[in-house]
Design an enzyme around this catalytic site. Structure first.
Site, PDB file in Angstrom:
ATOM      1  N   GLU A   1       0.856  -1.190   0.000  1.00  0.00           N
ATOM      2  CA  GLU A   1       0.000   0.000   0.000  1.00  0.00           C
ATOM      3  C   GLU A   1       0.893   1.242   0.000  1.00  0.00           C
ATOM      4  O   GLU A   1       1.864   1.319   0.763  1.00  0.00           O
ATOM      5  CB  GLU A   1      -0.903   0.032   1.248  1.00  0.00           C
ATOM      6  CG  GLU A   1      -1.764   1.301   1.294  1.00  0.00           C
ATOM      7  CD  GLU A   1      -2.700   1.370   2.504  1.00  0.00           C
ATOM      8  OE1 GLU A   1      -2.631   0.477   3.369  1.00  0.00           O
ATOM      9  OE2 GLU A   1      -3.483   2.328   2.569  1.00  0.00           O
TER      10      GLU A   1
ATOM     11  N   ASN B   1      -4.580   5.062  -1.817  1.00  0.00           N
ATOM     12  CA  ASN B   1      -5.767   5.601  -1.143  1.00  0.00           C
ATOM     13  C   ASN B   1      -6.372   6.736  -1.964  1.00  0.00           C
ATOM     14  O   ASN B   1      -5.663   7.594  -2.471  1.00  0.00           O
ATOM     15  CB  ASN B   1      -5.383   6.158   0.223  1.00  0.00           C
ATOM     16  CG  ASN B   1      -4.971   5.063   1.174  1.00  0.00           C
ATOM     17  OD1 ASN B   1      -5.806   4.344   1.700  1.00  0.00           O
ATOM     18  ND2 ASN B   1      -3.672   4.910   1.363  1.00  0.00           N
TER      19      ASN B   1
ATOM     20  N   GLU C   1      -8.116   2.321  -2.863  1.00  0.00           N
ATOM     21  CA  GLU C   1      -8.787   2.126  -1.571  1.00  0.00           C
ATOM     22  C   GLU C   1      -9.727   3.296  -1.319  1.00  0.00           C
ATOM     23  O   GLU C   1      -9.323   4.451  -1.389  1.00  0.00           O
ATOM     24  CB  GLU C   1      -7.751   2.054  -0.438  1.00  0.00           C
ATOM     25  CG  GLU C   1      -6.864   0.828  -0.537  1.00  0.00           C
ATOM     26  CD  GLU C   1      -5.991   0.661   0.698  1.00  0.00           C
ATOM     27  OE1 GLU C   1      -6.145   1.447   1.658  1.00  0.00           O
ATOM     28  OE2 GLU C   1      -5.146  -0.255   0.691  1.00  0.00           O
TER      29      GLU C   1
ATOM     30  N   ASP D   1     -11.697   0.469   2.439  1.00  0.00           N
ATOM     31  CA  ASP D   1     -10.724   0.720   3.504  1.00  0.00           C
ATOM     32  C   ASP D   1     -11.439   0.935   4.850  1.00  0.00           C
ATOM     33  O   ASP D   1     -12.603   1.335   4.880  1.00  0.00           O
ATOM     34  CB  ASP D   1      -9.918   1.983   3.143  1.00  0.00           C
ATOM     35  CG  ASP D   1      -8.558   2.007   3.825  1.00  0.00           C
ATOM     36  OD1 ASP D   1      -8.276   1.095   4.623  1.00  0.00           O
ATOM     37  OD2 ASP D   1      -7.791   2.950   3.558  1.00  0.00           O
TER      38      ASP D   1
ATOM     39  N   GLU E   1      -5.919  -5.126   8.735  1.00  0.00           N
ATOM     40  CA  GLU E   1      -4.918  -4.064   8.880  1.00  0.00           C
ATOM     41  C   GLU E   1      -4.338  -4.076  10.282  1.00  0.00           C
ATOM     42  O   GLU E   1      -5.004  -4.490  11.230  1.00  0.00           O
ATOM     43  CB  GLU E   1      -5.573  -2.695   8.673  1.00  0.00           C
ATOM     44  CG  GLU E   1      -6.099  -2.445   7.289  1.00  0.00           C
ATOM     45  CD  GLU E   1      -6.560  -0.999   7.145  1.00  0.00           C
ATOM     46  OE1 GLU E   1      -5.717  -0.169   6.777  1.00  0.00           O
ATOM     47  OE2 GLU E   1      -7.736  -0.696   7.414  1.00  0.00           O
TER      48      GLU E   1
END
Ligand code: C2E
Ligand code: MG
Ligand code: MG
Length: 693
Positions: free
Chosen positions: A458, A513, A545, A575, A632
Site C-alpha cells: 500500500e 488511497n 482504496e 478501507d 490491517e
C-alpha cells in the site's frame, strides 16, 4: 459670635446625610448608564457615556454643595458664582474622561479612569474651598490635606474598579456606595483640616450667592438631572424588555425543528451579553455538532436524516432550564446560550445535559442508531471580552475536540487560537508542496496470511516539511482535504505509485488511497486511465482504496465510478471497514474486490472476545459475499495466527513490515521472507478460504 480666637465648623447632621443620599442615588443612576455604555458601541456608547457623566458629575457637585451647606461657619458667608459653575463643569468633564478611559480594554483602564475622576473630585473640592468666602481667614492643616488627597484618589479608583471588574452581582452597587462614601470622607477630612479665625473687619463682596439661594438652585438641579437620568434608564429598560419579546417572536423560525434560528440566536446573544455585562453575570456560548450525522443522511436518505434532527432537537429542548437557550444553526449544528450567575461549572453541566440526550439510540427506519454530539463552549467575558468572539471560540473548541475524538465536551482556551494559527500556517505551506517535491511515498507490504508470501504493497503518503521534518498523513491529509489541495496531491500519489510499480520496484499489486474529494471529480476514471497509459502499468496491478462514506455520499455516482474503474480492470478495496456505518447493503450494492478490516479491531485480538466476535462476523460476511478480507494493523504473531485460523486471506501490519521508503523496500521484502511457510502453511479454515478466493 464666640469668644475663642479660632474654631472648627459645626454640622447640621441631617444635611450631611442628605448629601450622602443624593450622591448615592445620583452615582447609582450614573453607574447604570456607565454599564450600558460598556455594553454598547459607537454613538450609542457615546450617548450613554455622556448621560453617565452628566448624572454622576451633577450628583457629585450637588452632594458637595449640600455638605458645604450643612456646615455652619457661624460667620457671614457666601459663594462665588463663577467658582460654583466651574465646579459643575469640572465634575462633569472629569467624570466623562474617567468613564471613557475606564471603559477601555487596556490592563489598568478602570483604575486609571477612576484616578482621573478622583483628581476631578479633589479639584472640585479645592475650587469650592476657594470660592467660599467667610468673614474671617481659613488656615489649612498640611497632614489633613495629604490625607484628603489619598482618600480621594484611592476611593475613586476603587469605585471604577468595582464597576468594571465585578466579581459578584453586588459590585455594581458597590461602585456607587464607594463613590458616595468617598464624597463624605473627602468632605470630612477637608473640613477637619480647616480652622477659621474670625475677622470682624472683613467685609464680603455683595455679588456672592447667599447659602439659601444656592440651596434652592442645588435642589432644583439635582431633581432635574437625576429625574431625567432615571427616566432614561427606565425607558431603556422597557425598550430592552420589548426587544426581548421581539426576539421571542422571531424565535420559532426554523421550520423543521421548531427551534430558534441563527438570526434569533444572534439577537439573543447581543441581549444576553449586555445583560451579563450589567449584572456581572457569566454568559456561556455553545456549539453543538452531531457526530456522524452525515453518514446517517447518506445511508438512510435525507428524509430519515430530517426526522433524526427533529428528534434530537426535541430531546435537547427537553433538558433546557431557565436562562438557557437553544437554536439551530444549519444542518446538524446547534447553538446554545446559558446565562449563569457566577458559576462557570454551570456551563459544563449544561453541555453534559445536552450530551446525555444522545445516550439513547435513535430509531432510524427501524434500526437503532447510536450518535454522539461534540460540544464546545466559551464563557463571556471570562474567556473573551468580545461578545462576538464567544461563539467563534465555542466553535473552535468544538472542532478541536471533534478532531481528537467524537462526543467530547471541550472548553475554549487561549492556546486553541495559537493552534488554529499554526494549522492555517501549515495549510499555507501545503500549497505547492507537490511542486516543490516535498511529498514522497512510503510502501507497506501486504502479505498472504496463509503462507506468508508478499502479495502487494500500500502506498502511504509522507510530507517532508522544510522546517518541521516528516509530518504524518493523519495531520496533513485532513488539512489537504479542507483546502482541496488533496486533488493534486492524490493525483501525484497515483502517478508516482503506478510508475514505481511499473518499474518493477514494488511486488504484486500496488494499493493507493483515494480521498472523497478525488472521488467527487467527474474525470477520476479518465485521469487514472491516462496515468496507466503514461506509466505503462497494467490495470490488474492497481488497487484503489476508498472508505465507505466516500462512496456513500452520492450512491448513484459512486456506483457509476466504481463500475467504470472495475471495467478497466482496476480492483477496488473498501478501507477501514467497521468504522463507518458498514452495512450489508453497501457491500451488496458495490462490486468491491477486497474488504480491509480496520486495525482498531485487530489491535484487540485475540484476547478481546467482542473484537474477536466482530472479526469472525466480518470474515463470515466476506466469505458469503465472496470478497476476500485483508486485516490491517497486525502487530503480533498471535494476531496473525488467530486471523489465519479464522480464514482471513491477507494481512498488513508492523509484524510483517512497517511502511518504508522505496530505497529501503528491498531490505523490507527480504526481511519479510522469514514469514514464508513453504512446507507447513498456517492452520486455516480451508472451505472459507477457498470461498474467499
Ligand atoms: P490507511 O489507509 O488505513 O493506512 C493504514 C495506516 O495504518 C497507515 O498509517 C499505516 O502506517 C498504519 N499501520 C499499518 N500497519 C500498522 C500497525 O501494525 N500498527 C499501527 N499502529 N499502525 C499501522 P499512515 O501512513 O499514518 O496513514 C494514515 C492514513 O492517511 C491512511 O490510513 C490513509 O487514510 C491516509 N493516507 C495515507 N496516504 C494517503 C494518500 O496518498 N491519499 C489519501 N487520500 N490518503 C492517504
Ligand atoms: Mg488505506
Ligand atoms: Mg485503513
Amino acid at each position: 459670635m464666640r469668644e475663642a480666637a479660632t474654631y472648627a465648623f459645626i454640622y447640621h447632621q441631617l444635611l450631611v446625610v442628605l448629601a450622602g443620599a443624593v450622591c448615592l442615588f445620583g452615582t447609582w443612576v450614573g453607574m447604570r448608564h456607565f454599564a450600558r455604555a460598556r455594553a454598547t458601541e459607537g454613538t450609542t456608547r457615546a450617548g450613554w457615556l455622556f448621560m453617565a457623566s452628566v448624572g454622576t458629575g451633577a450628583a457629585l457637585w450637588a452632594a458637595t454643595f449640600i455638605s458645604i451647606l450643612a456646615l455652619d461657619p457661624q460667620l457671614a458667608s457666601g459663594f462665588e458664582p463663577v467658582a460654583t459653575g466651574v465646579m459643575l463643569v469640572i465634575a462633569i468633564v472629569s467624570c466623562l474622561i474617567g468613564f471613557e478611559i475606564g471603559s477601555r480594554h487596556f490592563t489598568l483602564a478602570p483604575e486609571a479612569g477612576g484616578l482621573v475622576m478622583g483628581v476631578g473630585i479633589l479639584a472640585m473640592h479645592f475650587v469650592a474651598a476657594r470660592g467660599w468666602h467667610v468673614a474671617g481667614t481659613v488656615s489649612w492643616n498640611a497632614y489633613g490635606l495629604v490625607l484628603t488627597f489619598l482618600f480621594g484618589l484611592g476611593l475613586s479608583a476603587l469605585a471604577v474598579n468595582r464597576a468594571n471588574r465585578p466579581v459578584t452581582r453586588w459590585c455594581r452597587h458597590g461602585a456607587a456606595i464607594v463613590l458616595a462614601f468617598m464624597v463624605c470622607t473627602l468632605h470630612y477630612t477637608m473640613i477637619a483640616s480647616a480652622t477659621v479665625t474670625p475677622d470682624a473687619a472683613a467685609t464680603l463682596p455683595s455679588w456672592l450667592i447667599p447659602a439659601p439661594t444656592l440651596a434652592i438652585a442645588v435642589v432644583g438641579a439635582v431633581l432635574l438631572v437625576m429625574g431625567s437620568g432615571f427616566s432614561t434608564y427606565v425607558i431603556d429598560l422597557r425598550s430592552r424588555t420589548e426587544s426581548a419579546d421581539r426576539i421571542h417572536q422571531l424565535s420559532f423560525n426554523d421550520g423543521m425543528t421548531g427551534l430558534p434560528n441563527r438570526i434569533a440566536f444572534n439577537e439573543r446573544l447581543a441581549f444576553d451579553a449586555a445583560e451579563a455585562h450589567e449584572k456581572a453575570h457569566k454568559l456561556a456560548a455553545f456549539s453543538i455538532d452531531i457526530d456522524g450525522f452525515k453518514d446517517v443522511n447518506d445511508l438512510f436518505g435525507h428524509a430519515a436524516g430530517d426526522l433524526l434532527l427533529i428528534e434530537a432537537a426535541h430531546r435537547m429542548r427537553g433538558v433546557l432550564a431557565t436562562g438557557e437557550f437553544l437554536a439551530r444553526q444549519s444542518g446538524d449544528e446547534f447553538l446554545g446560550l446559558q446565562m449563569s450567575g457566577n458559576h462557570p461549572q454551570d456551563a459544563q453541566a449544561f453541555a453534559e445535559r445536552i450530551a446525555a440526550v444522545f445516550a439513547t439510540p435513535f430509531m432510524v427506519q427501524e434500526q437503532a442508531v447510536t450518535l454522539t454530539a461534540s460540544i464546545g463552549y466559551s464563557i463571556f467575558p471570562t474567556d473573551t471580552p468580545e461578545r462576538d468572539h464567544a461563539l467563534s471560540n465555542a466553535k473552535l473548541a468544538m472542532y478541536r475536540g471533534k478532531s481528537r475524538q467524537r462526543g467530547l465536551i471541550t472548553r475554549y482556551h487561549q492556546q486553541m487560537d495559537d493552534k488554529a494559527r499554526a494549522r492555517r500556517a501549515l495549510a499555507r505551506d501545503l500549497q505547492g508542496a507537490t511542486e516543490r517535491g516535498e511529498l514522497l511515498l512510503h510502501y507497506q507490504l501486504q502479505t498472504s496470511l496463509h503462507d506468508g508470501r508478499i502479495c502487494g504493497a500500500e502506498a502511504l503518503m509522507r510530507w517532508h516539511h522544510p522546517k518541521r521534518g516528516m509530518i504524518s498523513p493523519a495531520e496533513f491529509i485532513p488539512l489537504a482535504e479542507e483546502t482541496e489541495a488533496i486533488s493534486g496531491m492524490g493525483e501525484w500519489a497515483l502517478r508516482s505509485a503506478c510508475r514505481d510499480a511499473a518499474e518493477g520496484r514494488i511486488p504484486g499489486t500496488v494499493a493507493v488511497n483515494l480521498s472523497p474529494l478525488q472521488f467527487e471529480r467527474d474525470d477520476l476514471a479518465e485521469t487514472i486511465h491516462a496515468i496507466l497509459l503514461e506509466t505503462g502499468l497494467s490495470p490488474k496491478r492497481l488497487e484503489v482504496e476508498v472508505t465507505e462514506s466516500t462512496v456513500m455520499s452520492d450512491q448513484t455516482r459512486g456506483l457509476h465510478i466504481l463500475r467504470k474503474l472495475k471495467s478497466m480492470g482496476i480492483s477496488v478495496a473498501m478501507d477501514d471497514f467497521g468504522t463507518g456505518y458498514s452495512s450489508l447493503a453497501t457491500l451488496h450494492a458495490f462490486p468491491f474486490d477486497k474488504i480491509k478490516l480496520d486495525q482498531s479491531f485487530v489491535k484487540r485480538l485475540p484476547e478481546d472476545a467482542a473484537a474477536a466476535a466482530i472479526v469472525r462476523t466480518v470474515l463470515a460476511l466476506g466469505t458469503s459475499l465472496g470478497i476476500p478480507v485483508l486485516a490491517e494493523g497486525i502487530e503480533t504473531e498471535a494476531q496473525w495466527q488467530f486471523l489465519a485460523r479464522e480464514g482471513c486471506a491477507k494481512g498488513q501490519g508492523y509484524l510483517f513490515a512497517k511502511p518504508q521508503s522505496l530505497a529501503q523496500l528491498p531490505a523490507a521484502i527480504a526481511a519479510a521472507g522469514r514469514f514464508v511457510r513453504e512446507e507447513e502453511p498456517m492452520l486455516f479454515d480451508a472451505p472459507r478460504l477457498a470461498a474467499a478466493g
